[in-house]
Design a protein around this motif. Structure first.
Motif, mmCIF file in Angstrom:
data_model
loop_
_atom_site.group_PDB
_atom_site.id
_atom_site.type_symbol
_atom_site.label_atom_id
_atom_site.label_comp_id
_atom_site.label_asym_id
_atom_site.label_seq_id
_atom_site.Cartn_x
_atom_site.Cartn_y
_atom_site.Cartn_z
ATOM 1 N N SER A 1 0.827 -1.209 0.000
ATOM 2 C CA SER A 1 0.000 0.000 0.000
ATOM 3 C C SER A 1 0.861 1.259 0.000
ATOM 4 O O SER A 1 0.487 2.282 -0.590
ATOM 5 C CB SER A 1 -0.931 -0.004 1.213
ATOM 6 N N SER A 2 2.040 1.176 0.632
ATOM 7 C CA SER A 2 2.929 2.342 0.678
ATOM 8 C C SER A 2 3.367 2.755 -0.721
ATOM 9 O O SER A 2 3.462 3.948 -1.037
ATOM 10 C CB SER A 2 4.163 2.035 1.536
ATOM 11 N N ILE A 3 3.631 1.778 -1.594
ATOM 12 C CA ILE A 3 4.057 2.072 -2.970
ATOM 13 C C ILE A 3 2.885 2.621 -3.779
ATOM 14 O O ILE A 3 3.032 3.583 -4.543
ATOM 15 C CB ILE A 3 4.653 0.808 -3.629
ATOM 16 N N VAL A 4 1.704 2.007 -3.622
ATOM 17 C CA VAL A 4 0.514 2.471 -4.353
ATOM 18 C C VAL A 4 0.209 3.929 -3.998
ATOM 19 O O VAL A 4 -0.036 4.762 -4.879
ATOM 20 C CB VAL A 4 -0.702 1.576 -4.027
ATOM 21 N N GLN A 5 0.263 4.251 -2.712
ATOM 22 C CA GLN A 5 -0.046 5.609 -2.270
ATOM 23 C C GLN A 5 1.045 6.599 -2.678
ATOM 24 O O GLN A 5 0.761 7.707 -3.140
ATOM 25 C CB GLN A 5 -0.228 5.622 -0.753
ATOM 26 N N LYS A 6 2.289 6.196 -2.527
ATOM 27 C CA LYS A 6 3.419 7.075 -2.830
ATOM 28 C C LYS A 6 3.392 7.541 -4.285
ATOM 29 O O LYS A 6 3.658 8.706 -4.593
ATOM 30 C CB LYS A 6 4.724 6.334 -2.526
ATOM 31 N N HIS A 7 3.060 6.621 -5.213
ATOM 32 C CA HIS A 7 3.106 6.948 -6.639
ATOM 33 C C HIS A 7 1.716 7.191 -7.229
ATOM 34 O O HIS A 7 1.591 7.347 -8.447
ATOM 35 C CB HIS A 7 3.830 5.834 -7.399
ATOM 36 N N GLU A 8 0.709 7.212 -6.341
ATOM 37 C CA GLU A 8 -0.672 7.479 -6.759
ATOM 38 C C GLU A 8 -1.108 6.554 -7.897
ATOM 39 O O GLU A 8 -1.705 6.985 -8.894
ATOM 40 C CB GLU A 8 -0.830 8.953 -7.161
ATOM 41 N N PHE A 9 -0.799 5.257 -7.735
ATOM 42 C CA PHE A 9 -1.201 4.269 -8.730
ATOM 43 C C PHE A 9 -2.686 3.946 -8.583
ATOM 44 O O PHE A 9 -3.252 4.005 -7.492
ATOM 45 C CB PHE A 9 -0.404 2.968 -8.557
ATOM 46 N N MET A 10 -3.321 3.578 -9.693
ATOM 47 C CA MET A 10 -4.668 2.989 -9.647
ATOM 48 C C MET A 10 -4.598 1.712 -8.822
ATOM 49 O O MET A 10 -3.561 1.039 -8.820
ATOM 50 C CB MET A 10 -5.102 2.587 -11.066
ATOM 51 N N ASP A 11 -5.709 1.338 -8.181
ATOM 52 C CA ASP A 11 -5.679 0.028 -7.541
ATOM 53 C C ASP A 11 -5.765 -1.036 -8.629
ATOM 54 O O ASP A 11 -6.149 -0.762 -9.770
ATOM 55 C CB ASP A 11 -6.793 -0.122 -6.495
ATOM 56 N N ARG A 12 -5.412 -2.249 -8.298
ATOM 57 C CA ARG A 12 -5.221 -3.301 -9.302
ATOM 58 C C ARG A 12 -6.505 -3.610 -10.080
ATOM 59 O O ARG A 12 -6.486 -3.762 -11.304
ATOM 60 C CB ARG A 12 -4.717 -4.570 -8.607
ATOM 61 N N ALA A 13 -7.625 -3.721 -9.384
ATOM 62 C CA ALA A 13 -8.885 -4.061 -10.050
ATOM 63 C C ALA A 13 -9.288 -2.958 -11.028
ATOM 64 O O ALA A 13 -9.693 -3.233 -12.171
ATOM 65 C CB ALA A 13 -9.979 -4.283 -9.008
ATOM 66 N N ALA A 14 -9.162 -1.711 -10.598
ATOM 67 C CA ALA A 14 -9.519 -0.586 -11.476
ATOM 68 C C ALA A 14 -8.593 -0.523 -12.689
ATOM 69 O O ALA A 14 -9.023 -0.228 -13.809
ATOM 70 C CB ALA A 14 -9.451 0.722 -10.693
ATOM 71 N N ALA A 15 -7.303 -0.824 -12.466
ATOM 72 C CA ALA A 15 -6.330 -0.786 -13.566
ATOM 73 C C ALA A 15 -6.637 -1.859 -14.608
ATOM 74 O O ALA A 15 -6.540 -1.621 -15.813
ATOM 75 C CB ALA A 15 -4.923 -0.963 -13.018
ATOM 76 N N LEU A 16 -7.014 -3.061 -14.144
ATOM 77 C CA LEU A 16 -7.347 -4.137 -15.090
ATOM 78 C C LEU A 16 -8.581 -3.789 -15.914
ATOM 79 O O LEU A 16 -8.633 -4.055 -17.118
ATOM 80 C CB LEU A 16 -7.576 -5.454 -14.339
ATOM 81 N N ALA A 17 -9.583 -3.177 -15.274
ATOM 82 C CA ALA A 17 -10.779 -2.775 -16.017
ATOM 83 C C ALA A 17 -10.434 -1.698 -17.041
ATOM 84 O O ALA A 17 -10.881 -1.745 -18.193
ATOM 85 C CB ALA A 17 -11.841 -2.266 -15.037
ATOM 86 N N ALA A 18 -9.589 -0.744 -16.632
ATOM 87 C CA ALA A 18 -9.260 0.384 -17.507
ATOM 88 C C ALA A 18 -8.302 0.008 -18.631
ATOM 89 O O ALA A 18 -8.312 0.632 -19.693
ATOM 90 C CB ALA A 18 -8.667 1.525 -16.687
ATOM 91 N N ILE A 19 -7.451 -0.989 -18.417
ATOM 92 C CA ILE A 19 -6.517 -1.378 -19.487
ATOM 93 C C ILE A 19 -7.284 -2.033 -20.640
ATOM 94 O O ILE A 19 -6.913 -1.924 -21.802
ATOM 95 C CB ILE A 19 -5.411 -2.329 -18.959
ATOM 96 N N HIS A 20 -8.389 -2.714 -20.299
ATOM 97 C CA HIS A 20 -9.193 -3.367 -21.338
ATOM 98 C C HIS A 20 -10.227 -2.424 -21.941
ATOM 99 O O HIS A 20 -10.429 -2.407 -23.158
ATOM 100 C CB HIS A 20 -9.892 -4.598 -20.763
ATOM 101 N N PHE A 21 -10.886 -1.628 -21.085
ATOM 102 C CA PHE A 21 -11.952 -0.752 -21.571
ATOM 103 C C PHE A 21 -11.778 0.656 -21.000
ATOM 104 O O PHE A 21 -12.527 1.091 -20.120
ATOM 105 C CB PHE A 21 -13.323 -1.332 -21.177
ATOM 106 N N PRO A 22 -10.773 1.386 -21.497
ATOM 107 C CA PRO A 22 -10.514 2.740 -20.965
ATOM 108 C C PRO A 22 -11.633 3.704 -21.325
ATOM 109 O O PRO A 22 -12.156 3.673 -22.442
ATOM 110 C CB PRO A 22 -9.199 3.130 -21.645
ATOM 111 N N ARG A 23 -11.987 4.569 -20.380
ATOM 112 C CA ARG A 23 -13.007 5.584 -20.644
ATOM 113 C C ARG A 23 -12.424 6.749 -21.439
ATOM 114 O O ARG A 23 -13.149 7.512 -22.069
ATOM 115 C CB ARG A 23 -13.582 6.078 -19.317
ATOM 116 N N SER A 24 -11.092 6.889 -21.366
ATOM 117 C CA SER A 24 -10.404 7.948 -22.111
ATOM 118 C C SER A 24 -8.975 7.506 -22.355
ATOM 119 O O SER A 24 -8.509 6.511 -21.780
ATOM 120 C CB SER A 24 -10.399 9.249 -21.298
ATOM 121 N N THR A 25 -8.261 8.228 -23.196
ATOM 122 C CA THR A 25 -6.848 7.914 -23.459
ATOM 123 C C THR A 25 -6.041 8.002 -22.178
ATOM 124 O O THR A 25 -5.186 7.151 -21.897
ATOM 125 C CB THR A 25 -6.282 8.893 -24.510
ATOM 126 N N GLN A 26 -6.306 9.032 -21.364
ATOM 127 C CA GLN A 26 -5.593 9.214 -20.101
ATOM 128 C C GLN A 26 -5.861 8.059 -19.144
ATOM 129 O O GLN A 26 -4.957 7.580 -18.449
ATOM 130 C CB GLN A 26 -6.005 10.544 -19.462
#
Length: 687
Positions: free
Chosen positions: A182-207
Motif C-alpha cells: 500500500s505504501s508504494i501504491v499511495q506514494k506513486h498514486e497508482f490505480m488500484d489493481r482491479a480498477a487498472a485491469l478494467a481500464a486497461i481493457h476498456f478505458p473511458r479515455s486515453t488518459q
C-alpha cells in the motif's frame, strides 16, 4: 486458492470448444484471460481537425457535399471519392474497393468515418464508415469510444475476446486483490489493481488507459526487480568468494607506470572492481563502456591485482584475432612486472597446447587469454581467482558458467563494448553489479561521420588518398568475401582489386577476412599496424579488438547491410590517435529503417545513444539476443519505453529488501511467498 485460477469455462459464455480455442492463445484460466492485454486501441472519439496530425488515424463526422464519384480499375478494384463538410471545412474522403456504399452516400446526409488523415490535402483514406447518424450518435453517448484490439486466432474474433474479457471482469472484479504494498501504491498514486485491469481493457479515455498501463507495467517490472535484487543479495550472503588481499600500493605503482593517465570513469570502475576482489563475496560484475573507452586497461589492472595476490587470471574472448590482440597488449603491460601471459586458442599446435595447459595446471602461467578453448574439459587451473569474459553477449550462459567453475568461487567480470543504457543493463543482467565507463580518454576527437551514395565512391577514394598522403591509413569494410548471386553487394575481393589498381604505385592495399589462417591474419594486421600496408580491405573481422592509432578513415561499403551496433563498433576502429578521424558510410538503403540507421550514425558518436536508438528500431529481443541474455518477456512492460518505470521499480525493490523487518512483517506476506516460490530462501536480507 483464488477463484481467478479456475478454468475459463467458469466464465459465462465460454464452453469447452471455445476453451480449447483460447488455449491456443495461452489462455487457460480466468487470470490468463484478464491479463491478456490489448496490443492497441481503436479510438472513435470525434476529433477537432485543427488538433489532428498528418498520418493520424482519426474519426470525424460531417455532412456529405455532392455526389460520390467512382473509378474502376483492374479486376474488381475501385476508388470512390466524395466531399463532406466538417466544422465548415471541406474534406475529401476516399474509399478503396467499397463502391457498394455509393447508394447510401447521398448529398446532405451526415456520416461518421474513420481513417488515415492527410493534413496537406485535407483528405482521408477511409477504413470504417457509419452512414446512420443515429447509430453514430448512440455509440458516442452509450458505447465505448476507445475499443481494445487483441492478438487473436482464426477461431477467436476480436469481438468475442472483448465479450469474454468484459464478462470475466463482471464476474470476478471482487476477486482481484491488491498485491503491491500500500505504501508504494499511495506514494506513486497508482490505480488500484482491479480498477487498472478494467481500464486497461476498456478505458473511458486515453488518459485512463495510460494510467492503467503505467500501474500494470510497474507491477510487472517491480516483481521482476524484486526477484533479481533478492537473488543478488542472497547470492552475496551465501556464496563465499575469494577475499583477495590486494596489495593496493603495488596496484597504485602499476597504474602510475602505465603509458597513459586513467580517466575519472576508469578510476571509478577500477575502485568498484578492487573493492569486489577484497570482499568475502564472489564478484559478479558487468563492465560496459563505449568502443575505445579503455576497458582493456581496467581489465589489465584487475588481472595484475589478482596475480600479485597469488592467484591466476583468465580472459575469454569470442575470436582468435581478438585473443591474439589482447594477449599482445596484456604482455606489453604486464610482462615487465614479472607476470607470465599465455595464449590458448584452437590454432595452437599440440605441443604448444600441452605447454600452456601444463603451465596453467602447475601455476607457472599467471594469466591466460583464450577463446572457447579455455572451457575444454582438460583445461585446469592451479589457483584461478579472476575470470574476465570480453564481449560477453557472444557467449551463452552455459559457456560462461563452465569457465567460472574452473576455479573455487572465482571473481567474475563481464565486459562489453556494446553499450546498454544503465537501467536496461541492470534489468537484463539483474543478478550482476553494473559498472559503466562513460568517458573517453583525453585528446580523443569526435569522429566525423558521413553518409554517401555509391555513385560518390570515386570522391570517397580521392578523400582517402588525401589522408594517405598525409601519412594516415584507412580501413575499407565490405559485407562479403566473394561474389554472391543472392546479394547484390560489393565483396572484399573485388574491392581489394579495385583499390589496388586505384592506388597502384602510391600505396599498398592489404586484404583480410575470416577465411585466412590465424598466421595470415597476423601477418596482414602486423603489416597494417606497422604502416607497411596503408589501406586494409576487410570483412567485419576487424569489428572488435583491432587497434591502429594511425588509421583515420573507416569506409563501410554497403553500410545498410550492417546493424547499428556493428556500424558503431566498426567506427570505433578509428579515432584512436590524436588526429581527426572520419567514418564514411557508402549506402543506398531501400527501407525507412535502413535510412534511419544512417541518420543515427551521422547524428551521434555516443555509443549509449546509438544503443538506445537501436533498441527502439529492433526491439529488445533482437537487440540483446533473447536466448543468450535471458531477457525477460513481459506481458505489458516495454524495455524500449519504460526506462523510468524500470528504474523506479528497481529502487522500490531494493529499498523494500533492505528493510530489516521485510521477512517478518505480515504486510509483505504476499511478496515473501512470491520470492519463496521463485526459489529464493526465506531469510533476512541486509545490505
Amino acid at each position: 486458492m483464488s477463484r481467478l485460477w479456475s478454468s475459463v469455462t467458469d466464465i459465462k459464455g465460454i464452453g469447452e470448444e471455445k476453451a480449447q480455442d483460447l488455449k491456443g492463445l495461452g489462455i487457460y484460466t480466468v487470470h490468463d484471460l484478464l491479463f491478456y492485454f490489448p496490443s492497441r486501441y481503436e479510438d472513435y472519439t470525434i476529433k477537432d481537425l485543427a488538433e489532428v496530425e498528418d498520418g493520424d488515424r482519426v474519426t470525424i463526422r460531417g455532412t456529405l457535399y455532392g455526389e460520390p464519384t467512382v473509378r474502376f480499375y483492374g479486376r474488381n478494384k475501385s476508388r470512390m471519392m466524395v466531399r463532406l463538410v466538417v466544422d465548415q471545412v471541406v474534406v475529401t474522403a476516399i474509399w478503396f474497393n467499397q463502391h457498394f456504399l455509393k447508394p447510401k452516400l447521398t448529398p446532405g446526409k451526415e456520416i461518421q468515418i474513420t481513417g488515415k488523415w492527410e493534413r496537406q490535402r485535407l483528405q482521408m483514406t477511409v477504413s470504417e464508415t457509419k452512414v446512420s447518424p443515429q447509430q453514430a450518435k448512440e455509440q458516442e453517448s452509450s458505447g465505448p469510444k476507445i475499443e481494445p484490439v487483441y492478438p487473436v486466432s482464426a477461431s477467436i474474433t476480436i469481438k468475442q475476446m472483448r465479450k469474454y474479457i468484459a464478462q470475466a471482469l463482471k464476474q470476478y472484479q471482487n476477486e482481484i486483490i491488491e498485491i503491491l504494498p500500500s505504501s508504494i501504491v499511495q506514494k506513486h498514486e497508482f490505480m488500484d489493481r482491479a480498477a487498472a485491469l478494467a481500464a486497461i481493457h476498456f478505458p473511458r479515455s486515453t488518459q485512463d488507459g495510460k494510467l492503467a498501463r503505467k500501474r500494470l507495467a510497474f507491477e510487472e517490472l517491480f516483481f521482476y526487480q524484486l526477484k533479481m535484487q533478492a537473488y543478488q543479495m542472497v547470492q552475496k550472503q551465501n556464496q563465499k568468494g575469494l577475499a583477495l588481499s590486494v596489495p593496493l600500493e603495488q596496484v597504485r605503482q602499476f597504474v602510475w607506470s602505465l603509458p597513459y593517465k586513467l580517466t575519472q570513469a576508469q578510476k571509478r570502475v577500477l575502485k568498484e572492481i578492487l573493492d569486489d576482489l577484497q570482499s568475502p563475496y564472489a564478484m559478479n560484475r558487468l563492465l560496459q563502456g563505449d568502443v575505445g573507452s579503455g576497458k582493456t586497461v581496467v581489465a589489465a589492472v584487475a588481472l595484475f591485482a589478482a596475480v600479485k595476490t597469488g592467484f591466476q587470471g583468465a580472459l575469454m574472448v569470442p575470436t582468435e584475432i581478438l585473443a591474439e590482440q589482447h594477449k599482445s597488449s596484456l604482455t606489453e603491460l604486464l610482462s615487465g612486472h614479472g607476470i607470465q601471459v599465455a595464449l590458448l586458442t584452437g590454432s595452437l599446435s599440440a605441443k604448444q597446447r600441452r605447454e600452456v595447459v601444463g603451465g596453467l595446471q602447475m601455476g607457472t602461467i599467471d594469466v591466460v587469454v583464450g577463446t572457447h578453448a579455455l572451457i575444454q574439459e582438460d583445461v585446469y587451473f592451479s589457483r584461478l581467482g579472476l575470470v574476465i569474459t570480453d564481449e560477453q553477449h557472444r557467449f551463452g550462459v552455459e559457456q560462461r558458467k563452465v569457465l567460472r567453475e574452473k576455479g573455487l568461487h572465482p571473481n567474475v567480470l563481464f565486459m562489453t563494448a556494446t553499450p546498454i543504457p544503465r537501467t536496461l543493463a541492470i534489468s537484463v543482467f539483474g543478478d550482476m553489479d553494473v559498472s559503466t565507463i562513460d568517458e573517453l580518454p583525453a585528446g580523443r576527437k569526435p569522429i566525423e561521420t558521413y553518409w554517401v551514395k555509391e555513385e560518390m565512391f570515386e570522391r570517397v577514394l580521392a578523400f582517402v588518398g588525401k589522408e594517405l598522403k598525409a601519412g594516415r591509413q584507412a580501413y575499407v569494410i565490405c559485407p562479403l568475401i566473394e561474389e554472391s548471386e543472392k546479394l547484390d553487394v560489393q565483396n572484399a575481393l573485388e574491392v581489394h582489386a579495385i583499390l589496388t589498381e586505384y592506388f597502384k604505385g602510391e600505396f599498398s592495399v592489404g586484404l583480410m577476412h575470416g577465411r585466412l589462417s590465424p598466421r595470415e591474419k597476423d601477418e596482414v594486421m602486423k603489416a597494417f599496424s606497422e604502416n607497411q600496408v596503408q589501406v586494409l580491405v576487410s570483412t567485419t573481422v576487424v569489428e572488435v579488438g583491432v587497434n591502429v592509432p594511425n588509421a583515420t578513415v573507416m569506409v563501410v561499403y554497403d553500410a545498410e547491410r550492417f546493424g547499428l551496433a556493428q556500424l558503431h563498433q566498426l567506427r570505433g576502429r578509428v579515432g584512436r590517435g590524436s588526429e581527426q578521424s572520419y567514418c564514411i558510410l557508402v549506402a543506398d538503403p531501400k527501407t525507412e529503417v535502413g535510412k534511419e540507421r544512417m541518420r543515427i550514425m551521422k547524428e551521434t558518436n555516443d555509443g549509449f545513444e546509438v544503443a538506445r536508438r537501436d533498441l527502439q528500431l529492433r526491439g529488445p529481443g533482437d537487440f540483446f539476443g533473447t536466448k543468450q541474455s535471458g531477457l525477460p518477456e513481459f506481458r505489458l512492460a516495454d524495455l524500449t519505453q519504460d526506462f523510468e518505470q524500470l528504474e523506479l521499480a528497481r529502487q522500490e525493490a531494493v529499498e523494500l529488501l533492505r528493510a530489516p523487518d521485510f521477512w517478518r512483517n505480515p504486510q509483505y506476506s504476499g511478496l515473501q511467498g512470491y520470492l519463496e516460490n521463485q526459489g529464493i530462501l526465506e531469510m533476512e536480507i541486509l545490505d
